[in-house]
Design a protein around this motif. Structure first.
Motif, PDB file in Angstrom:
ATOM      1  N   GLU A  11      51.311 178.373 -19.266  1.00 15.60           N
ATOM      2  CA  GLU A  11      50.083 179.302 -18.676  1.00 15.60           C
ATOM      3  C   GLU A  11      50.626 179.633 -17.413  1.00 15.60           C
ATOM      4  O   GLU A  11      50.143 180.877 -17.156  1.00 15.60           O
ATOM      5  CB  GLU A  11      49.025 178.117 -18.597  1.00 15.60           C
ATOM      6  N   GLU A  12      51.510 178.911 -16.380  1.00 17.05           N
ATOM      7  CA  GLU A  12      51.930 179.496 -15.154  1.00 17.05           C
ATOM      8  C   GLU A  12      52.847 180.739 -15.560  1.00 17.05           C
ATOM      9  O   GLU A  12      52.853 181.744 -14.942  1.00 17.05           O
ATOM     10  CB  GLU A  12      52.533 178.299 -14.578  1.00 17.05           C
ATOM     11  N   LEU A  13      53.518 180.416 -16.668  1.00 18.51           N
ATOM     12  CA  LEU A  13      54.677 181.614 -16.897  1.00 18.51           C
ATOM     13  C   LEU A  13      53.739 182.835 -17.106  1.00 18.51           C
ATOM     14  O   LEU A  13      54.037 184.114 -16.838  1.00 18.51           O
ATOM     15  CB  LEU A  13      55.580 181.422 -18.115  1.00 18.51           C
ATOM     16  N   LEU A  14      52.660 182.744 -18.048  1.00 17.80           N
ATOM     17  CA  LEU A  14      51.824 183.781 -18.556  1.00 17.80           C
ATOM     18  C   LEU A  14      51.284 184.361 -17.367  1.00 17.80           C
ATOM     19  O   LEU A  14      51.137 185.809 -17.343  1.00 17.80           O
ATOM     20  CB  LEU A  14      50.981 183.211 -19.762  1.00 17.80           C
ATOM     21  N   GLU A  15      50.633 183.630 -16.670  1.00 19.92           N
ATOM     22  CA  GLU A  15      49.879 184.160 -15.443  1.00 19.92           C
ATOM     23  C   GLU A  15      50.821 184.956 -14.526  1.00 19.92           C
ATOM     24  O   GLU A  15      50.490 186.055 -14.148  1.00 19.92           O
ATOM     25  CB  GLU A  15      49.432 183.025 -14.734  1.00 19.92           C
ATOM     26  N   ARG A  16      52.083 184.363 -14.265  1.00 20.84           N
ATOM     27  CA  ARG A  16      52.919 185.350 -13.553  1.00 20.84           C
ATOM     28  C   ARG A  16      53.319 186.583 -14.194  1.00 20.84           C
ATOM     29  O   ARG A  16      53.559 187.706 -13.552  1.00 20.84           O
ATOM     30  CB  ARG A  16      54.166 184.421 -13.071  1.00 20.84           C
TER      31      ARG A  16
END
Length: 123
Positions: A11-16
């Motif tokens: 999710e953090e990778l997707l957000e970035r």
């Protein structure tokens, strides 16, 4: 703050990723708009440069043969043979004597496109 030892979650990778994509899209839109304004000014005789770059218009040309007119002049068989082919093949047929080279030359249309180019001033 995240622990440098812990890999980011999906999710953090997707957000970035989404943040970068949205930023890049916004910058691309702004760049295209600025480019349109600069090109219009250069076409009108303007001159633009910074300490590092000089803006120039680079003209490129592409020869095309309109299909219907080509077909009228050279016939269905020739049109079929070059319809999905580039100008090199049509010119090759003319060089081989299969097409009238002068008629082909008269049929040619040259299209110009302009691209904004930044030339480095420190060479």
């Amino acid at each position: 703050m995240t622990d440098p030892e812990t890999p980011p979650t999906l999710e953090e990778l997707l957000e970035r990723y989404a943040t970068l994509r949205d930023t890049i899209q916004g910058l691309e839109t702004e760049k295209e708009e600025l480019g349109r304004h600069i090109k219009a000014a250069l076409e009108g005789g303007g001159h633009a440069e910074t300490e590092l770059y000089r803006a120039v218009l680079k003209v490129s040309r592409r020869v095309e043969y309109p299909l219907e007119r080509f077909r009228e002049v050279f016939g269905d068989v020739a049109a079929l043979e070059v319809a999905s082919i580039d100008k090199k093949k049509a010119e090759a047929l003319a060089q081989a004597g299969d097409l009238d080279a002068e008629l082909l030359k008269e049929l040619a249309q040259v299209r110009e496109t302009q691209a904004l180019v930044l030339l480095p001033k420190t060479r």
